[in-house]
Structure formats: C-alpha cells, structure tokens
Motif scaffolding. Structure first.
Motif, PDB file in Angstrom:
ATOM      1  N   ILE A 126       0.848  -1.189   0.000  1.00  0.00           N
ATOM      2  CA  ILE A 126       0.000   0.000   0.000  1.00  0.00           C
ATOM      3  C   ILE A 126       0.883   1.238   0.000  1.00  0.00           C
ATOM      4  CG2 ILE A 126      -1.643   1.363   1.347  1.00  0.00           C
ATOM      5  CD1 ILE A 126      -2.936  -1.208   2.247  1.00  0.00           C
ATOM      6  N   GLY A 127       0.571   2.168  -0.899  1.00  0.00           N
ATOM      7  CA  GLY A 127       1.303   3.426  -0.981  1.00  0.00           C
ATOM      8  C   GLY A 127       0.375   4.611  -0.836  1.00  0.00           C
ATOM      9  N   ASN A 128       0.964   5.755  -0.577  1.00  0.00           N
ATOM     10  CA  ASN A 128       0.279   7.026  -0.337  1.00  0.00           C
ATOM     11  C   ASN A 128       0.128   7.751  -1.671  1.00  0.00           C
ATOM     12  OD1 ASN A 128      -0.168   9.804   0.335  1.00  0.00           O
ATOM     13  ND2 ASN A 128       0.857   9.529   2.309  1.00  0.00           N
ATOM     14  N   HIS A 129      -1.115   8.105  -2.032  1.00  0.00           N
ATOM     15  CA  HIS A 129      -1.372   8.843  -3.279  1.00  0.00           C
ATOM     16  C   HIS A 129      -2.005  10.201  -2.983  1.00  0.00           C
ATOM     17  CE1 HIS A 129      -1.236   9.042  -7.537  1.00  0.00           C
ATOM     18  NE2 HIS A 129      -2.513   8.826  -7.783  1.00  0.00           N
ATOM     19  N   THR A 130      -1.659  10.747  -1.825  1.00  0.00           N
ATOM     20  CA  THR A 130      -2.105  12.055  -1.313  1.00  0.00           C
ATOM     21  C   THR A 130      -3.542  11.992  -0.789  1.00  0.00           C
ATOM     22  OG1 THR A 130      -3.003  13.067  -3.348  1.00  0.00           O
ATOM     23  CG2 THR A 130      -0.599  13.217  -2.973  1.00  0.00           C
ATOM     24  N   TRP A 131      -3.981  13.096  -0.226  1.00  0.00           N
ATOM     25  CA  TRP A 131      -5.294  13.185   0.411  1.00  0.00           C
ATOM     26  C   TRP A 131      -6.408  13.456  -0.596  1.00  0.00           C
ATOM     27  CZ3 TRP A 131      -6.963  11.364   4.690  1.00  0.00           C
ATOM     28  CH2 TRP A 131      -8.129  11.855   5.299  1.00  0.00           C
ATOM     29  N   THR A 132      -6.190  14.396  -1.532  1.00  0.00           N
ATOM     30  CA  THR A 132      -7.230  14.752  -2.493  1.00  0.00           C
ATOM     31  C   THR A 132      -6.746  14.722  -3.936  1.00  0.00           C
ATOM     32  OG1 THR A 132      -6.745  17.113  -2.239  1.00  0.00           O
ATOM     33  CG2 THR A 132      -8.482  16.198  -0.831  1.00  0.00           C
ATOM     34  N   HIS A 133      -5.573  14.136  -4.203  1.00  0.00           N
ATOM     35  CA  HIS A 133      -5.038  13.961  -5.557  1.00  0.00           C
ATOM     36  C   HIS A 133      -4.747  15.293  -6.269  1.00  0.00           C
ATOM     37  CE1 HIS A 133      -4.636  12.234  -9.659  1.00  0.00           C
ATOM     38  NE2 HIS A 133      -4.338  11.113  -9.015  1.00  0.00           N
ATOM     39  N   PRO A 134      -4.108  16.252  -5.612  1.00  0.00           N
ATOM     40  CA  PRO A 134      -3.708  17.466  -6.326  1.00  0.00           C
ATOM     41  C   PRO A 134      -2.345  17.279  -6.997  1.00  0.00           C
ATOM     42  CG  PRO A 134      -3.087  17.686  -4.050  1.00  0.00           C
ATOM     43  CD  PRO A 134      -3.732  16.313  -4.194  1.00  0.00           C
ATOM     44  N   VAL A 135      -2.018  18.151  -7.938  1.00  0.00           N
ATOM     45  CA  VAL A 135      -0.660  18.194  -8.474  1.00  0.00           C
ATOM     46  C   VAL A 135       0.217  18.851  -7.411  1.00  0.00           C
ATOM     47  CG1 VAL A 135       0.830  19.141 -10.258  1.00  0.00           C
ATOM     48  CG2 VAL A 135      -1.435  18.272 -10.858  1.00  0.00           C
ATOM     49  N   LEU A 136       1.122  18.086  -6.838  1.00  0.00           N
ATOM     50  CA  LEU A 136       1.889  18.572  -5.693  1.00  0.00           C
ATOM     51  C   LEU A 136       2.858  19.686  -6.053  1.00  0.00           C
ATOM     52  CD1 LEU A 136       2.674  15.189  -3.893  1.00  0.00           C
ATOM     53  CD2 LEU A 136       0.869  16.844  -3.364  1.00  0.00           C
ATOM     54  N   THR A 137       3.329  19.696  -7.284  1.00  0.00           N
ATOM     55  CA  THR A 137       4.316  20.707  -7.670  1.00  0.00           C
ATOM     56  C   THR A 137       3.718  22.114  -7.683  1.00  0.00           C
ATOM     57  OG1 THR A 137       3.830  20.231  -9.990  1.00  0.00           O
ATOM     58  CG2 THR A 137       5.731  19.121  -9.011  1.00  0.00           C
ATOM     59  N   GLY A 138       2.399  22.223  -7.657  1.00  0.00           N
ATOM     60  CA  GLY A 138       1.772  23.541  -7.635  1.00  0.00           C
ATOM     61  C   GLY A 138       1.327  23.992  -6.263  1.00  0.00           C
ATOM     62  N   LEU A 139       1.687  23.235  -5.224  1.00  0.00           N
ATOM     63  CA  LEU A 139       1.216  23.548  -3.878  1.00  0.00           C
ATOM     64  C   LEU A 139       2.309  24.175  -3.022  1.00  0.00           C
ATOM     65  CD1 LEU A 139      -0.743  20.294  -2.939  1.00  0.00           C
ATOM     66  CD2 LEU A 139      -1.644  22.413  -3.930  1.00  0.00           C
ATOM     67  N   PRO A 140       1.924  24.990  -2.024  1.00  0.00           N
ATOM     68  CA  PRO A 140       2.898  25.419  -1.019  1.00  0.00           C
ATOM     69  C   PRO A 140       3.450  24.205  -0.274  1.00  0.00           C
ATOM     70  CG  PRO A 140       0.858  26.689  -0.855  1.00  0.00           C
ATOM     71  CD  PRO A 140       0.583  25.541  -1.780  1.00  0.00           C
ATOM     72  N   GLU A 141       4.638  24.324   0.249  1.00  0.00           N
ATOM     73  CA  GLU A 141       5.273  23.160   0.875  1.00  0.00           C
ATOM     74  C   GLU A 141       4.472  22.639   2.059  1.00  0.00           C
ATOM     75  OE1 GLU A 141       8.718  25.085   3.619  1.00  0.00           O
ATOM     76  OE2 GLU A 141       8.966  25.311   1.456  1.00  0.00           O
ATOM     77  N   ALA A 142       3.829  23.515   2.818  1.00  0.00           N
ATOM     78  CA  ALA A 142       3.048  23.050   3.965  1.00  0.00           C
ATOM     79  C   ALA A 142       1.848  22.225   3.523  1.00  0.00           C
ATOM     80  CB  ALA A 142       2.585  24.236   4.810  1.00  0.00           C
ATOM     81  N   GLU A 143       1.224  22.588   2.403  1.00  0.00           N
ATOM     82  CA  GLU A 143       0.083  21.823   1.907  1.00  0.00           C
ATOM     83  C   GLU A 143       0.529  20.476   1.337  1.00  0.00           C
ATOM     84  OE1 GLU A 143      -3.777  20.650   0.755  1.00  0.00           O
ATOM     85  OE2 GLU A 143      -2.932  21.938   2.318  1.00  0.00           O
ATOM     86  N   THR A 144       1.697  20.432   0.708  1.00  0.00           N
ATOM     87  CA  THR A 144       2.232  19.154   0.243  1.00  0.00           C
ATOM     88  C   THR A 144       2.428  18.207   1.420  1.00  0.00           C
ATOM     89  OG1 THR A 144       3.317  20.129  -1.677  1.00  0.00           O
ATOM     90  CG2 THR A 144       4.201  18.043  -0.894  1.00  0.00           C
TER      91      THR A 144
END
Length: 273
Positions: A126-144
C-alpha cells in the motif's frame, strides 16, 4: 531540511484531531503468491536522468536480490479504492498475485475502509497517493506535507502499517516534493509501463498495450477505479506469465529503497497517476 522538519512538526501536530478514527486491520497475507527466484549475482541498472526535472542527475538502480535474475514486473493501481476494487482483489487472490495500491486518503479511503483493510490482509503493498489527488508541484510546501501526512495517518490507522511508498499525482514531482516525501519516510514510485487506461477505454486495448509495453523490471501503471481496466487484469496476468514474467510488489522489485528517491529512475512521468 531544517525548514521541512519544522513544517512537518507543525502540520502533523494538528492531524490527529482532523483525521477520522479508523479501526486497525491485519497486514499479513496468505496463500501461494508469485515468489521471485533468488539469485546470487548482483545486477545494477544505470538509470536515466530524473524525468521530473528536479535537477537530480542519473544514479545507479539496484534490483532486489530476488529480482536480479528473475524477469520481474510489478502491477500498480492508482486512485482507489473504488467500486471495482473488490473484484480486482478477487482476481488477484485467485491468480496468486500481489500488487501495489496507491490510495487516495479522502473520499476513496473514507468510503471503502474495509477494502483498505482487505488490500493489506491479502498481502498487497500500500502506498500514499495524497489526500485529495492534487498536483503537488503547484502547492505550497506546507500543503504538500499536509496532503501526504493526512493519508499516512489514515492508512496507518486502518492497516496498522505506516506506508513507505508514495506516488505523486500525474507523476509530477520536484525538489520540494522530494524533500516532503523524504521527511515523511516515503520513496517516490513512478512507472515505466502504462496502458494509458484513462484514455484507452476498452478492456482488450488495455490488456494489449500492457503486454506490448511490458519490460523486465517494469512498474505498470493501471487504475482500479476504471470499469474497463479491472476486467483486463486476468488477461494481463496470463500474458505476462506466458512471457516468462514473475509478478511482484514494488518493495519486492527494488533493493534498499530510500525515502525521497524516485523509482524507476528512467520512468516517463507524463500522464495520469
């Protein structure tokens, strides 16, 4: 890394109150699953430059001792669990195959907690695919960090095991995402085989493309939330075995996966994940 450690503490401190309480399931598997053959010879494959454009150059990639001579390939499934996941688990159980599931923490995991437990109980990775599937490169580091940390907590509560793998949505990563993954102890898993099943919407074409594009050491990207993909899996398994492949999980494929590092390093990161 200091800034990330501080951010991580700040983010994770508030997670306990915001993540729903889940039951803890068993993470042990049973049954006769594909077991790659051990080999005494070390094989190292030289990877290409990172596809993510994060400035990190080529590095050596080592397969696990089990897959150094076996013709291994790993089936991976993104975006679930969903309404077709139970059927997929039936197929994998019947065929004796273990796969790797990258789960989305918010609606999928909350909607199908029993399937998350079942995935773990059948011995799949099982792997982590984020909480809501956003493009992580466009997020602030705290939201990532929040996206990954919330999902870590949810999956650990359900399975009793904290994931060590993550897949960035759409395969898009950069140095900041890499640092966040490293801070949370997550290796980044991309892919080098795909049927682009989010575009090709017939079962037969999905099966055909996977078998045509399969390669030793392959990481296959599929989506168990697509109704035409799951029926393709029996034919994919049969075809891969006929071609001499041993089906493994991602952790069985590689040796000593390191947090933050990308696997496979020669993956093409374009497309959905």
């Amino acid at each position: 890394m200091t800034a990330y450690r501080v951010s991580l503490r700040a983010v994770t401190a508030g997670l306990a109150a915001s993540v729903l309480l889940f039951g803890v399931g068993c993470a042990t598997g049973a049954g006769a699953f594909d077991a790659p053959r051990a080999a005494p010879v070390r094989h190292v494959h030289e990877g290409d430059e990172s596809p993510a454009g994060d400035g990190r150059g080529p590095r050596a990639l080592a397969y696990s001792p089990l897959c150094r001579t076996a013709k291994c390939i790993a089936l991976t499934f993104d975006d679930g669990p969903g309404p077709y996941t139970a059927r997929l688990l039936d197929i994998l159980g019947r065929e004796g195959v273990r796969a790797t599931f990258f789960l989305v923490g918010d609606k999928p995991v909350h909607t199908y907690p029993d399937l998350v437990r079942r995935i773990a109980a059948q011995g799949h990775a099982i792997g982590n695919h984020t909480w809501t599937h956003p493009v992580l490169t466009g997020l602030p580091e705290a939201e990532t960090l929040r996206q990954l940390a919330l999902t870590q907590s949810a999956l650990q509560r359900l399975t009793g095991v904290r994931p060590t793998l993550m897949r960035p949505p759409k395969g898009l990563t950069d140095a900041r995402v890499t640092d966040a993954a490293r801070a949370l102890g997550l290796a980044q898993i991309l892919w080098n085989v795909t049927a682009t099943d989010y575009h090709h919407t017939t079962t037969e074409l999905v099966r055909k493309l996977v078998l045509e594009r399969a390669r030793p050491g392959g990481v296959v990207l599929l989506h168990d939330v697509l109704k035409w993909t799951v029926p393709a899996v029996p034919g994919i398994i049969t075809g891969l075995r006929a071609a001499g492949y041993t089906l493994v999980t991602v952790p069985q494929l590689y040796e000593d996966m390191r947090p933050g590092e990308q696997y496979p390093v020669w993956a093409t990161a374009a497309g959905h994940g």
